[in-house]
Design an enzyme around this catalytic site. Sequence first.
Site, short mmCIF file in Angstrom:
data_model
loop_
_atom_site.label_atom_id
_atom_site.label_comp_id
_atom_site.label_asym_id
_atom_site.label_seq_id
_atom_site.Cartn_x
_atom_site.Cartn_y
_atom_site.Cartn_z
N ILE A 168 0.91 -1.15 0.00
CA ILE A 168 0.00 0.00 0.00
C ILE A 168 0.95 1.20 0.00
O ILE A 168 1.53 1.54 1.03
CB ILE A 168 -0.94 0.02 1.22
CG1 ILE A 168 -1.84 -1.21 1.24
CG2 ILE A 168 -1.78 1.30 1.22
CD1 ILE A 168 -2.73 -1.33 2.46
N PRO A 169 1.15 1.82 -1.16
CA PRO A 169 2.27 2.74 -1.35
C PRO A 169 2.09 4.15 -0.78
O PRO A 169 1.99 5.14 -1.50
CB PRO A 169 2.42 2.78 -2.87
CG PRO A 169 1.03 2.56 -3.37
CD PRO A 169 0.41 1.60 -2.40
N CYS A 170 2.09 4.25 0.55
CA CYS A 170 1.97 5.56 1.19
C CYS A 170 3.19 6.43 0.90
O CYS A 170 3.12 7.65 1.04
CB CYS A 170 1.72 5.42 2.68
SG CYS A 170 2.92 4.40 3.54
N HIS A 171 4.29 5.83 0.45
CA HIS A 171 5.48 6.62 0.09
C HIS A 171 5.23 7.48 -1.14
O HIS A 171 5.99 8.41 -1.40
CB HIS A 171 6.70 5.70 -0.13
CG HIS A 171 6.56 4.74 -1.26
ND1 HIS A 171 5.87 3.55 -1.14
CD2 HIS A 171 7.00 4.80 -2.54
CE1 HIS A 171 5.91 2.92 -2.30
NE2 HIS A 171 6.58 3.65 -3.16
#
Length: 168
Positions: free
Chosen positions: A122-125
């Site tokens: 889950i690419p919160c970056h």
Amino acid sequence: MENEMIYKGYMDSPIGLLEIWATQKGLRRVERCEKRAESNENDLVRRCREELSEYFAGRRKSFDLPLDPLGTDYQKRVWKILETIPYGKTLTYGEVAAKAGNPKGSRAAGGAAHNNHILIIIPCHRVIGKNRTLTGFGAGLDNKEILLRLEGKKLAESKKGLATEKVL
């Protein structure tokens, strides 16, 4: 949920040691940790490690893993939006908030992103500040920069830190 079996494994990565947790339903956590503990891997933990290895080697741009995150309905809604941000692209916290139905809720979206325990998958970056600078990342801004550069994101120096060009 009290008797829910948690499977656990580890992998070394460019952002440090990662601990991978899975249930029978899906991934529960991918987080940085300081040291390895006892492992009890299942197939999903092994698949996650394999897909992450491909990602870090530049051969994977999306993940095909079932997820089982714990969070509020709003957090889960934000996490679903984060999953739609393409590899190498970014959205601002405000843009994520608007997509989640709360256009003035950039702080709430940031809080949801901060509470994401399934890093990279889950690419919160891929979420940045409104002035396009790197802000907020539970695993550290240096690791956010590593991940974005890995994805080919061009980062420019600005007076407020590293910035990205607008792409979405």
